[in-house]
Design an enzyme around this catalytic site. Structure first.
Site, PDB file in Angstrom:
ATOM      1  N   THR A   1       2.687  -1.499  -5.457  1.00  0.00           N
ATOM      2  CA  THR A   1       1.868  -2.699  -5.646  1.00  0.00           C
ATOM      3  C   THR A   1       1.793  -3.105  -7.128  1.00  0.00           C
ATOM      4  O   THR A   1       1.969  -4.279  -7.475  1.00  0.00           O
ATOM      5  CB  THR A   1       0.429  -2.437  -5.153  1.00  0.00           C
ATOM      6  OG1 THR A   1       0.482  -1.685  -3.943  1.00  0.00           O
ATOM      7  CG2 THR A   1      -0.339  -3.730  -4.970  1.00  0.00           C
ATOM      8  N   THR A   2       1.536  -2.115  -7.979  1.00  0.00           N
ATOM      9  CA  THR A   2       1.339  -2.375  -9.401  1.00  0.00           C
ATOM     10  C   THR A   2       2.616  -2.960 -10.020  1.00  0.00           C
ATOM     11  O   THR A   2       2.569  -3.916 -10.802  1.00  0.00           O
ATOM     12  CB  THR A   2       0.959  -1.059 -10.124  1.00  0.00           C
ATOM     13  OG1 THR A   2      -0.045  -0.396  -9.352  1.00  0.00           O
ATOM     14  CG2 THR A   2       0.455  -1.312 -11.520  1.00  0.00           C
ATOM     15  N   TRP A   3       3.732  -2.402  -9.647  1.00  0.00           N
ATOM     16  CA  TRP A   3       5.045  -2.875 -10.135  1.00  0.00           C
ATOM     17  C   TRP A   3       5.312  -4.307  -9.648  1.00  0.00           C
ATOM     18  O   TRP A   3       5.699  -5.185 -10.431  1.00  0.00           O
ATOM     19  CB  TRP A   3       6.134  -1.922  -9.632  1.00  0.00           C
ATOM     20  CG  TRP A   3       7.507  -2.137 -10.196  1.00  0.00           C
ATOM     21  CD1 TRP A   3       7.834  -2.803 -11.351  1.00  0.00           C
ATOM     22  CD2 TRP A   3       8.735  -1.677  -9.639  1.00  0.00           C
ATOM     23  NE1 TRP A   3       9.196  -2.772 -11.542  1.00  0.00           N
ATOM     24  CE2 TRP A   3       9.760  -2.078 -10.507  1.00  0.00           C
ATOM     25  CE3 TRP A   3       9.069  -0.936  -8.487  1.00  0.00           C
ATOM     26  CZ2 TRP A   3      11.116  -1.792 -10.249  1.00  0.00           C
ATOM     27  CZ3 TRP A   3      10.399  -0.646  -8.242  1.00  0.00           C
ATOM     28  CH2 TRP A   3      11.411  -1.064  -9.114  1.00  0.00           C
TER      29      TRP A   3
ATOM     30  N   HIS B   1      -3.783  -5.658   0.694  1.00  0.00           N
ATOM     31  CA  HIS B   1      -3.331  -4.518   1.505  1.00  0.00           C
ATOM     32  C   HIS B   1      -3.578  -4.798   2.998  1.00  0.00           C
ATOM     33  O   HIS B   1      -3.328  -3.941   3.836  1.00  0.00           O
ATOM     34  CB  HIS B   1      -4.091  -3.237   1.129  1.00  0.00           C
ATOM     35  CG  HIS B   1      -3.732  -2.665  -0.212  1.00  0.00           C
ATOM     36  ND1 HIS B   1      -2.434  -2.605  -0.679  1.00  0.00           N
ATOM     37  CD2 HIS B   1      -4.494  -2.097  -1.183  1.00  0.00           C
ATOM     38  CE1 HIS B   1      -2.427  -2.019  -1.882  1.00  0.00           C
ATOM     39  NE2 HIS B   1      -3.662  -1.724  -2.208  1.00  0.00           N
TER      40      HIS B   1
ATOM     41  N   ARG C   1       7.809   1.021   1.012  1.00  0.00           N
ATOM     42  CA  ARG C   1       8.337   2.229   0.361  1.00  0.00           C
ATOM     43  C   ARG C   1       8.491   3.321   1.410  1.00  0.00           C
ATOM     44  O   ARG C   1       7.749   3.330   2.402  1.00  0.00           O
ATOM     45  CB  ARG C   1       7.354   2.671  -0.721  1.00  0.00           C
ATOM     46  CG  ARG C   1       7.880   3.766  -1.621  1.00  0.00           C
ATOM     47  CD  ARG C   1       6.841   4.156  -2.658  1.00  0.00           C
ATOM     48  NE  ARG C   1       7.436   5.011  -3.673  1.00  0.00           N
ATOM     49  CZ  ARG C   1       6.754   5.686  -4.585  1.00  0.00           C
ATOM     50  NH1 ARG C   1       5.431   5.589  -4.625  1.00  0.00           N
ATOM     51  NH2 ARG C   1       7.365   6.437  -5.466  1.00  0.00           N
TER      52      ARG C   1
ATOM     53  N   SER D   1       2.457  10.218  -3.062  1.00  0.00           N
ATOM     54  CA  SER D   1       1.783   9.399  -4.065  1.00  0.00           C
ATOM     55  C   SER D   1       0.289   9.258  -3.727  1.00  0.00           C
ATOM     56  O   SER D   1      -0.581   9.384  -4.593  1.00  0.00           O
ATOM     57  CB  SER D   1       2.462   8.032  -4.139  1.00  0.00           C
ATOM     58  OG  SER D   1       1.928   7.280  -5.193  1.00  0.00           O
TER      59      SER D   1
ATOM     60  N   TYR E   1      10.974  -0.640  -2.122  1.00  0.00           N
ATOM     61  CA  TYR E   1      10.843   0.010  -3.430  1.00  0.00           C
ATOM     62  C   TYR E   1      12.185   0.627  -3.819  1.00  0.00           C
ATOM     63  O   TYR E   1      12.613   0.546  -4.969  1.00  0.00           O
ATOM     64  CB  TYR E   1       9.760   1.085  -3.326  1.00  0.00           C
ATOM     65  CG  TYR E   1       9.419   1.811  -4.612  1.00  0.00           C
ATOM     66  CD1 TYR E   1       8.382   1.368  -5.432  1.00  0.00           C
ATOM     67  CD2 TYR E   1      10.111   2.961  -4.994  1.00  0.00           C
ATOM     68  CE1 TYR E   1       8.045   2.053  -6.600  1.00  0.00           C
ATOM     69  CE2 TYR E   1       9.784   3.643  -6.158  1.00  0.00           C
ATOM     70  CZ  TYR E   1       8.752   3.175  -6.962  1.00  0.00           C
ATOM     71  OH  TYR E   1       8.432   3.851  -8.115  1.00  0.00           O
TER      72      TYR E   1
ATOM     73  N   GLY F   1       6.873   7.392 -10.625  1.00  0.00           N
ATOM     74  CA  GLY F   1       7.635   6.148 -10.514  1.00  0.00           C
ATOM     75  C   GLY F   1       9.082   6.359 -10.111  1.00  0.00           C
ATOM     76  O   GLY F   1       9.975   5.654 -10.573  1.00  0.00           O
TER      77      GLY F   1
HETATM   78  P1  A3P Z   1       4.294   7.784  -7.643  1.00  0.00           P
HETATM   79  O1  A3P Z   1       2.946   8.340  -7.357  1.00  0.00           O
HETATM   80  O2  A3P Z   1       5.326   8.225  -6.645  1.00  0.00           O
HETATM   81  O3  A3P Z   1       4.748   7.991  -9.036  1.00  0.00           O
HETATM   82  P2  A3P Z   1       0.716   1.348  -6.103  1.00  0.00           P
HETATM   83  O4  A3P Z   1       1.002   0.521  -7.288  1.00  0.00           O
HETATM   84  O5  A3P Z   1       1.001   0.654  -4.803  1.00  0.00           O
HETATM   85  O6  A3P Z   1      -0.622   1.972  -6.168  1.00  0.00           O
HETATM   86  O7  A3P Z   1       1.800   2.523  -6.116  1.00  0.00           O
HETATM   87  C1  A3P Z   1       1.798   3.481  -7.133  1.00  0.00           C
HETATM   88  C2  A3P Z   1       3.175   4.106  -7.208  1.00  0.00           C
HETATM   89  O8  A3P Z   1       4.073   3.208  -7.888  1.00  0.00           O
HETATM   90  C3  A3P Z   1       3.170   5.393  -8.024  1.00  0.00           C
HETATM   91  O9  A3P Z   1       4.211   6.200  -7.449  1.00  0.00           O
HETATM   92  C4  A3P Z   1       3.522   4.861  -9.398  1.00  0.00           C
HETATM   93  O10 A3P Z   1       4.010   5.839 -10.275  1.00  0.00           O
HETATM   94  C5  A3P Z   1       4.572   3.835  -9.069  1.00  0.00           C
HETATM   95  N1  A3P Z   1       4.735   2.814 -10.116  1.00  0.00           N
HETATM   96  C6  A3P Z   1       3.760   2.256 -10.885  1.00  0.00           C
HETATM   97  N2  A3P Z   1       4.282   1.377 -11.734  1.00  0.00           N
HETATM   98  C7  A3P Z   1       5.613   1.365 -11.530  1.00  0.00           C
HETATM   99  C8  A3P Z   1       6.688   0.655 -12.134  1.00  0.00           C
HETATM  100  N3  A3P Z   1       6.486  -0.208 -13.129  1.00  0.00           N
HETATM  101  N4  A3P Z   1       7.937   0.886 -11.673  1.00  0.00           N
HETATM  102  C9  A3P Z   1       8.146   1.767 -10.670  1.00  0.00           C
HETATM  103  N5  A3P Z   1       7.168   2.465 -10.061  1.00  0.00           N
HETATM  104  C10 A3P Z   1       5.908   2.269 -10.481  1.00  0.00           C
END
Ligand code: A3P
Length: 322
Positions: A73-75, A136, A158, A166, A224, A290
């Site tokens: 989501t954040t990405w 969500h 994902r 995660s 993802y 990530g």
């Molecule tokens: P991991 O816990 O496997 O590292 P969300 O944003 O939906 O909460 O998901 C968080 C997951 O996305 C985490 O996975 C996090 O590390 C990963 N993530 C966050 N920022 C990212 C980015 N810029 N590129 C790739 N993955 C990212």
């Protein structure tokens, strides 16, 4: 906002009390509403879904980013914000870009939190059109007007094993300390029964996947893993879908790579090393590894086999690569 939250929790407390409940990951319990598990009495919660269904008015040009928690989501928020607003920040010095000073969750809000605002953001939708929101909420529980207007949706999926791992780490960061830590076995057990915020995992994915086949112009389905393997082409695809395709000139100037770098795990995790998104969530909680396949460092072969089997059965006949 606190007052509005209290009012909404109060308005829906009788309905909440009638819902089936199970053990939660972060909150003590999860509640089943319209076939999916939701956290109670939080910013993103079952009461919020109900309130949005009762009151939320989408604008036809809105764009919604839908995900299960921990699917990237954040990405996705960072990429979409950077893509859509790229001309606004082009002439400024790079250091002023919001993603260099602020969490992506502050740049692109969840609709779940819109119901608490005194002045809902959608009122300004015509000013900064298209308006961007994340959610969500499962496809079948989306507020009616989002579907009636045929608003564009982007879904990021994902693979289930990385989502589980995660979520396991995330929950242990955010759980009330008095509840102790969740063990991996407990997390696996909940996940495989489909019990997680806005899960089951499989029904959430399937709902949006089905919609992407029925309404390909309205729902873009990304994974993802594809985004990681071929970031350039997927980011270009995303830009075109959002109505902001890259021009030849931009491509020549390396604009695609610039956005990818800005939104990279390396960059965003550095920007978000300190500080809190809110009092109960540190900025760095959204950045862990990530990577694709980190589950291999955590799940046993048996856990992996069981999840593969569930996924094969639930996704049988569907072209969902995860
Ligand atoms: P991991 O816990 O496997 O590292 P969300 O944003 O939906 O909460 O998901 C968080 C997951 O996305 C985490 O996975 C996090 O590390 C990963 N993530 C966050 N920022 C990212 C980015 N810029 N590129 C790739 N993955 C990212």
């Amino acid at each position: 906002e606190m007052t509005n939250m209290a009012l909404i929790f109060d308005r829906y407390k009788d309905r909440l009390a009638t819902l089936p409940k199970e053990k939660g990951w972060i909150t003590e319990n999860l509640y089943m509403y319209q076939g999916f598990w939701h956290q109670p009495s939080r910013r993103i919660s079952v009461e919020t879904v109900m309130a949005l269904q009762d009151t939320f008015k989408a604008h036809p040009t809105d764009i919604y980013l839908a995900t299960l928690p921990k699917s990237g989501t954040t990405w996705l928020k960072a990429l979409v914000f950077a893509l859509v607003n790229r001309n606004r920040y082009k002439d400024n010095r790079l250091s002023t870009h919001p993603l260099l000073v602020s969490n992506p969750h502050n740049c692109l809000p969840f609709i779940e939190t819109e119901v608490y605002r005194n002045t809902p953001t959608y009122v300004d939708a015509h000013v900064h059109s298209p308006h961007l929101f994340a959610t969500h909420i499962p496809y079948t529980s989306l507020p009616r007007s989002v579907l009636d207007f045929g608003c564009r949706l982007v879904y990021l999926c994902r693979n289930p094993k990385d989502v589980l791992v995660s979520m396991f780490h995330f929950a242990n960061k955010l759980r009330d300390k008095s509840r102790g830590l969740l063990t991996l076995e407990e997390a696996f057990d909940l996940f495989s029964k489909g019990i997680m915020p806005t899960g089951t995992y499989w029904d959430h994915v399937k709902g949006y996947h089905k919609a992407s086949i029925e309404y390909p112009q309205n729902v873009l389905f990304l994974t993802y893993e594809d985004m990681k393997i071929d970031t350039v082409n997927n980011v270009k695809r995303l830009a075109s879908y959002l109505g902001h395709p890259f021009t030849d000139e931009e491509e020549g100037e390396g604009a695609v790579q610039g956005i990818i770098r800005l939104c990279s795990f390396e960059n965003l995790s550095e920007v978000n090393k300190h500080g809190n998104l809110r009092e109960d969530i540190p900025n760095d909680a959204f950045f862990r590894e990530g990577k694709v396949g980190d589950w291999k460092n955590h799940l046993t072969d048996e856990m992996s086999c069981i999840l593969d089997k569930i996924t094969r059965e639930k996704f049988y006949g569907l072209d969902i690569t995860s």
